[in-house]
Design a protein around this motif. Structure first.
Motif, short mmCIF file in Angstrom:
data_model
loop_
_atom_site.label_atom_id
_atom_site.label_comp_id
_atom_site.label_asym_id
_atom_site.label_seq_id
_atom_site.Cartn_x
_atom_site.Cartn_y
_atom_site.Cartn_z
N ALA A 145 0.83 -1.21 0.00
CA ALA A 145 0.00 0.00 0.00
C ALA A 145 0.87 1.25 0.00
N VAL A 146 1.97 1.21 0.75
CA VAL A 146 2.88 2.37 0.78
C VAL A 146 3.54 2.56 -0.58
N VAL A 147 3.97 1.46 -1.20
CA VAL A 147 4.62 1.56 -2.51
C VAL A 147 3.64 2.12 -3.55
N VAL A 182 -11.46 -0.05 -0.80
CA VAL A 182 -10.48 -0.28 0.26
C VAL A 182 -9.08 0.07 -0.23
N LEU A 183 -8.72 -0.42 -1.42
CA LEU A 183 -7.40 -0.17 -1.97
C LEU A 183 -7.19 1.33 -2.22
N THR A 184 -8.23 2.01 -2.67
CA THR A 184 -8.14 3.45 -2.89
C THR A 184 -7.84 4.18 -1.59
N GLY A 185 -8.53 3.81 -0.52
CA GLY A 185 -8.29 4.45 0.78
C GLY A 185 -6.87 4.26 1.27
N TRP A 186 -6.34 3.05 1.10
CA TRP A 186 -4.96 2.80 1.52
C TRP A 186 -3.98 3.67 0.76
N GLN A 187 -4.15 3.74 -0.55
CA GLN A 187 -3.19 4.48 -1.36
C GLN A 187 -3.27 5.99 -1.13
N LEU A 188 -4.48 6.51 -1.02
CA LEU A 188 -4.62 7.94 -0.79
C LEU A 188 -4.05 8.34 0.57
N THR A 189 -4.28 7.52 1.57
CA THR A 189 -3.74 7.83 2.90
C THR A 189 -2.22 7.79 2.88
N ALA A 190 -1.66 6.73 2.32
CA ALA A 190 -0.20 6.62 2.25
C ALA A 190 0.40 7.76 1.45
N GLY A 191 -0.18 8.06 0.30
CA GLY A 191 0.33 9.15 -0.53
C GLY A 191 0.22 10.50 0.15
N GLY A 192 -0.92 10.76 0.81
CA GLY A 192 -1.09 12.02 1.52
C GLY A 192 -0.10 12.19 2.65
N LEU A 193 0.17 11.11 3.39
CA LEU A 193 1.14 11.17 4.49
C LEU A 193 2.55 11.41 3.97
N LEU A 194 2.86 10.91 2.77
CA LEU A 194 4.17 11.15 2.20
C LEU A 194 4.32 12.59 1.70
N ILE A 195 3.24 13.18 1.21
CA ILE A 195 3.30 14.55 0.70
C ILE A 195 3.35 15.56 1.83
#
Length: 343
Positions: free
Chosen positions: A66-68, A177-190
């Motif tokens: 999910a982070v990747v 579910v997959l969308t939520g994981w990716q958006l959260t990980a991406g937002g935390l990285l930004i």
């Protein structure tokens, strides 16, 4: 193209069409020259809202996956895209980013077994040509860092599309579910990048808040859900050819709502890019065929074998915050730089 596939293509196409509205919303509703903050506000609230709605967190190797994916599709993609937009003349970042379909074609051949065809390659070149005619106005010298950033953003989103397809989803986890994981990980990285580059968040008024709500809910949560849903049902190369709809939509909105003129050469470019989008779907079958290979760590297998239908290519790009033309010092603002869709 059967009715079910036509419906899938139409729904998936709504994602880049929505992303094409980003420039209008950003310039008319949001604080100027805060692209990274806008990227964070698009991704993180939407991701957290989807996590609260689905109530499911990653397990096992899906934590790092999910982070990747979040980094490729959002967290790395946004900063690289903005860096290229600020350092290159207007529209040039879009032109470089429009090689995304060719990135996806190569990566899909390596990791998904989707063999490229001559038609795929020619269609990818036609899409890049069409986008170039629509957006490339300002002349200027190439900036090495800007060019590398533009290529990096295109490659990042293209790799995100391919690996989203390759890894599929965990058993029982839908695209929401997959969308939520990716958006959260991406937002935390930004978030830390935005704080370091742009400083503290700006003061927001009601108009700003309305713009961010639209971007987070419609332009990001719903649009990315449709995009990842499409990746799960279509070949990676065919879904990525929907990407040119983003700059085309931005150009149409600019003409209709902002009074931006469309020259004949731009209309020709729009016709070529739209034709390439359609050509990328004709003859491309669904990717519903699942390979019988080894299942990875609770992941639903995806169409990774040579029997997968070949499609065409597009670089997600879509999706992207933009800043004002004054901030870019460019003749053409960032309304149409987000070619590789994305996603």
């Amino acid at each position: 193209m059967n009715r079910n596939r036509l419906a899938t293509v139409a729904l998936t196409a709504l994602a880049p069409v929505s992303w094409g509205s980003t420039y209008f919303v950003t310039t008319q509703f949001l604080p100027a020259d805060r692209p990274l903050f806008t990227g964070m506000m698009r991704a993180l609230p939407a991701g957290l809202a989807l996590l609260a709605l689905t109530r499911r967190l990653p397990r096992g190797d899906w934590w790092w996956k999910a982070v990747v994916l979040g980094a490729l599709n959002i967290g790395a993609f946004f900063p690289l895209l903005f860096l290229s937009a600020y350092r290159l003349p207007g529209g040039m970042a879009a032109v470089i980013g429009s090689v995304g379909p060719l990135w996806v074609t190569g990566l899909a051949a390596l990791f998904l077994g989707e063999r490229p065809t001559l038609r795929t390659l020619l269609t990818g070149i036609a899409a890049a040509l069409g986008v170039s005619l629509v957006v490339l106005k300002a002349a200027g010298s190439f900036d090495a860092i800007g060019v590398i950033a533009a290529l990096g953003s295109s490659a990042s989103m293209s790799a995100g599309t391919v690996f989203t397809k390759r890894w599929g989803r965990p058993e029982g986890a839908g695209p929401l579910v997959l969308t939520g994981w990716q958006l959260t990980a991406g937002g935390l990285l930004i978030a830390p990048v935005a704080l370091f580059v742009e400083g503290a968040p700006p003061a927001l008024d009601g108009r700003n808040i309305a713009g961010y709500v639209y971007l987070a809910l419609v332009n990001t949560a719903v649009a990315y859900w449709l995009w990842f849903r499409g990746i799960g049902r279509m070949t990676a190369t065919s879904v990525t050819f929907l990407g040119p709809l983003s700059p085309l939509t931005a150009a149409v909105i600019g003409w209709a709502a902002l009074g931006q003129a469309l020259a004949p050469v731009q209309l020709l470019g729009m016709a070529i890019a739209f034709g390439a989008t359609l050509a990328g779907q004709i003859g491309a079958g669904p990717s519903g065929t699942r390979s019988s290979g080894t299942r990875s760590s609770g992941t639903r297998p995806s169409a990774t074998g040579p029997s997968s239908a070949t499609g065409s290519a597009r670089s997600v790009e879509e999706l992207k915050p933009f800043s004002s033309a004054e901030g870019n010092a460019a003749e053409l603002s960032m309304d149409v730089i987000g070619v590789a869709v994305r996603r």
